[in-house]
Design a protein around this motif. Structure first.
Motif, PDB file in Angstrom:
ATOM      1  N   ASP A  53       0.834  -1.201   0.000  1.00 17.40           N
ATOM      2  CA  ASP A  53       0.000   0.000   0.000  1.00 17.40           C
ATOM      3  C   ASP A  53       0.869   1.252   0.000  1.00 17.40           C
ATOM      4  O   ASP A  53       1.857   1.335   0.731  1.00 17.40           O
ATOM      5  CB  ASP A  53      -0.910   0.043   1.233  1.00 17.40           C
ATOM      6  CG  ASP A  53      -1.994  -1.014   1.217  1.00 17.40           C
ATOM      7  OD1 ASP A  53      -2.227  -1.614   0.144  1.00 17.40           O
ATOM      8  OD2 ASP A  53      -2.600  -1.248   2.279  1.00 17.40           O
ATOM      9  N   HIS A  54       0.486   2.197  -0.815  1.00 13.84           N
ATOM     10  CA  HIS A  54       1.197   3.478  -0.867  1.00 13.84           C
ATOM     11  C   HIS A  54       0.268   4.573  -0.369  1.00 13.84           C
ATOM     12  O   HIS A  54      -0.203   5.418  -1.131  1.00 13.84           O
ATOM     13  CB  HIS A  54       1.676   3.773  -2.295  1.00 13.84           C
ATOM     14  CG  HIS A  54       2.690   2.796  -2.777  1.00 13.84           C
ATOM     15  ND1 HIS A  54       3.990   2.793  -2.318  1.00 13.84           N
ATOM     16  CD2 HIS A  54       2.590   1.768  -3.643  1.00 13.84           C
ATOM     17  CE1 HIS A  54       4.648   1.810  -2.902  1.00 13.84           C
ATOM     18  NE2 HIS A  54       3.821   1.168  -3.708  1.00 13.84           N
ATOM     19  N   ASN A  55      -0.030   4.521   0.915  1.00 13.69           N
ATOM     20  CA  ASN A  55      -0.866   5.552   1.522  1.00 13.69           C
ATOM     21  C   ASN A  55      -0.376   5.783   2.949  1.00 13.69           C
ATOM     22  O   ASN A  55       0.472   5.055   3.448  1.00 13.69           O
ATOM     23  CB  ASN A  55      -2.350   5.140   1.502  1.00 13.69           C
ATOM     24  CG  ASN A  55      -2.623   3.878   2.293  1.00 13.69           C
ATOM     25  OD1 ASN A  55      -2.179   3.723   3.423  1.00 13.69           O
ATOM     26  ND2 ASN A  55      -3.368   2.947   1.695  1.00 13.69           N
ATOM     27  N   SER A  56      -0.907   6.797   3.572  1.00 15.76           N
ATOM     28  CA  SER A  56      -0.511   7.091   4.953  1.00 15.76           C
ATOM     29  C   SER A  56      -1.676   6.838   5.906  1.00 15.76           C
ATOM     30  O   SER A  56      -1.827   7.522   6.904  1.00 15.76           O
ATOM     31  CB  SER A  56      -0.017   8.538   5.061  1.00 15.76           C
ATOM     32  OG  SER A  56      -1.038   9.437   4.666  1.00 15.76           O
ATOM     33  N   HIS A  57      -2.494   5.840   5.585  1.00 17.72           N
ATOM     34  CA  HIS A  57      -3.639   5.535   6.439  1.00 17.72           C
ATOM     35  C   HIS A  57      -3.210   4.903   7.759  1.00 17.72           C
ATOM     36  O   HIS A  57      -2.304   4.079   7.807  1.00 17.72           O
ATOM     37  CB  HIS A  57      -4.611   4.599   5.716  1.00 17.72           C
ATOM     38  CG  HIS A  57      -5.242   5.236   4.521  1.00 17.72           C
ATOM     39  ND1 HIS A  57      -5.922   4.523   3.582  1.00 17.72           N
ATOM     40  CD2 HIS A  57      -5.303   6.523   4.104  1.00 17.72           C
ATOM     41  CE1 HIS A  57      -6.375   5.329   2.636  1.00 17.72           C
ATOM     42  NE2 HIS A  57      -6.000   6.548   2.939  1.00 17.72           N
ATOM     43  N   PHE A  58      -3.903   5.309   8.783  1.00 20.64           N
ATOM     44  CA  PHE A  58      -3.698   4.846  10.156  1.00 20.64           C
ATOM     45  C   PHE A  58      -4.990   4.167  10.567  1.00 20.64           C
ATOM     46  O   PHE A  58      -6.072   4.732  10.391  1.00 20.64           O
ATOM     47  CB  PHE A  58      -3.417   6.090  11.020  1.00 20.64           C
ATOM     48  CG  PHE A  58      -3.311   5.839  12.477  1.00 20.64           C
ATOM     49  CD1 PHE A  58      -2.110   5.445  13.032  1.00 20.64           C
ATOM     50  CD2 PHE A  58      -4.392   6.048  13.317  1.00 20.64           C
ATOM     51  CE1 PHE A  58      -1.991   5.252  14.398  1.00 20.64           C
ATOM     52  CE2 PHE A  58      -4.285   5.852  14.678  1.00 20.64           C
ATOM     53  CZ  PHE A  58      -3.082   5.455  15.217  1.00 20.64           C
ATOM     54  N   TYR A  59      -4.897   2.944  11.073  1.00 19.96           N
ATOM     55  CA  TYR A  59      -6.082   2.167  11.405  1.00 19.96           C
ATOM     56  C   TYR A  59      -6.117   1.849  12.899  1.00 19.96           C
ATOM     57  O   TYR A  59      -5.140   1.358  13.450  1.00 19.96           O
ATOM     58  CB  TYR A  59      -6.100   0.849  10.634  1.00 19.96           C
ATOM     59  CG  TYR A  59      -6.106   1.014   9.140  1.00 19.96           C
ATOM     60  CD1 TYR A  59      -7.295   1.267   8.454  1.00 19.96           C
ATOM     61  CD2 TYR A  59      -4.931   0.920   8.410  1.00 19.96           C
ATOM     62  CE1 TYR A  59      -7.300   1.413   7.075  1.00 19.96           C
ATOM     63  CE2 TYR A  59      -4.932   1.061   7.027  1.00 19.96           C
ATOM     64  CZ  TYR A  59      -6.108   1.312   6.376  1.00 19.96           C
ATOM     65  OH  TYR A  59      -6.113   1.457   5.008  1.00 19.96           O
ATOM     66  N   ILE A  60      -7.266   2.114  13.506  1.00 22.50           N
ATOM     67  CA  ILE A  60      -7.499   1.737  14.895  1.00 22.50           C
ATOM     68  C   ILE A  60      -8.504   0.597  14.878  1.00 22.50           C
ATOM     69  O   ILE A  60      -9.593   0.727  14.304  1.00 22.50           O
ATOM     70  CB  ILE A  60      -8.072   2.909  15.715  1.00 22.50           C
ATOM     71  CG1 ILE A  60      -7.135   4.109  15.647  1.00 22.50           C
ATOM     72  CG2 ILE A  60      -8.312   2.480  17.169  1.00 22.50           C
ATOM     73  CD1 ILE A  60      -7.741   5.388  16.172  1.00 22.50           C
ATOM     74  N   VAL A  61      -8.133  -0.524  15.483  1.00 21.22           N
ATOM     75  CA  VAL A  61      -9.042  -1.669  15.549  1.00 21.22           C
ATOM     76  C   VAL A  61     -10.107  -1.355  16.597  1.00 21.22           C
ATOM     77  O   VAL A  61      -9.790  -1.087  17.756  1.00 21.22           O
ATOM     78  CB  VAL A  61      -8.278  -2.969  15.896  1.00 21.22           C
ATOM     79  CG1 VAL A  61      -9.245  -4.144  16.003  1.00 21.22           C
ATOM     80  CG2 VAL A  61      -7.191  -3.247  14.866  1.00 21.22           C
ATOM     81  N   LEU A  62     -11.365  -1.372  16.177  1.00 16.14           N
ATOM     82  CA  LEU A  62     -12.473  -1.109  17.092  1.00 16.14           C
ATOM     83  C   LEU A  62     -13.053  -2.401  17.654  1.00 16.14           C
ATOM     84  O   LEU A  62     -13.437  -2.460  18.822  1.00 16.14           O
ATOM     85  CB  LEU A  62     -13.576  -0.317  16.384  1.00 16.14           C
ATOM     86  CG  LEU A  62     -13.176   1.046  15.812  1.00 16.14           C
ATOM     87  CD1 LEU A  62     -14.363   1.704  15.107  1.00 16.14           C
ATOM     88  CD2 LEU A  62     -12.613   1.955  16.892  1.00 16.14           C
TER      89      LEU A  62
END
Length: 157
Positions: A53-62
């Motif tokens: 992936d070439h993005n700066s996404h940040f994921y928080i697991v809910l």
């Protein structure tokens, strides 16, 4: 991942209210955050993120659990669950993802990107950054303990 459209904001507020990451946020701030971000449903064995992936996404697991792997690695690096996050390296420094992550069970993840963060009011942005720093500090503490246990187990006596 599929955008989660069939769940009420009230239910999402209830879910994030249980997550330690959001403990310093007021209800109004949580609601503003939900209105600015996207929540995705990730079914079992589906990628949350990939090293490609070439993005700066940040994921928080809910909800659910996510397994972390590296390309070419035979063993998973670990698992994260509700309240923990991934993608912080690329989010902070806009660099490639260092690991892949896939859902071990059906999971909900909140996605934040740099543009969304910059568009938030400064108090909310600061609380978000503080929560990321706190989470990273907890991860460093955990990994330090793991290194110590490994050292104690395998060092010559």
């Amino acid at each position: 991942m599929l955008p989660l459209n069939n769940i009420s904001k009230l239910k999402l507020l209830e879910i994030i209210g249980r997550i330690t990451f959001f403990k310093a946020f007021t209800i109004n701030e949580r609601e503003k955050l939900l209105n600015s971000t996207k929540v995705y449903k990730c079914i079992k064995d589906q990628n949350v993120q990939s090293e490609l992936d070439h993005n700066s996404h940040f994921y928080i697991v809910l909800t659910g659990e996510v397994e972390i792997t590296r390309q070419g690695g035979k063993q998973p690096l670990g698992k994260i669950s509700a309240g923990q996050f991934i993608g912080e390296g690329s989010f902070i420094k806009k660099r490639p993802k260092s690991a892949s992550a896939k859902a071990v069970s059906d999971s909900l993840v909140l996605c934040m990107d740099q543009d969304t963060l910059h568009g938030l009011p400064s108090t909310l942005k600061d609380k978000f950054k503080d929560a990321v720093i706190e989470g990273m500090a907890q991860r460093i503490h955990y990994l330090s303990d793991e290194i110590q246990q490994f050292h104690d187990k395998f060092s010559p006596k």
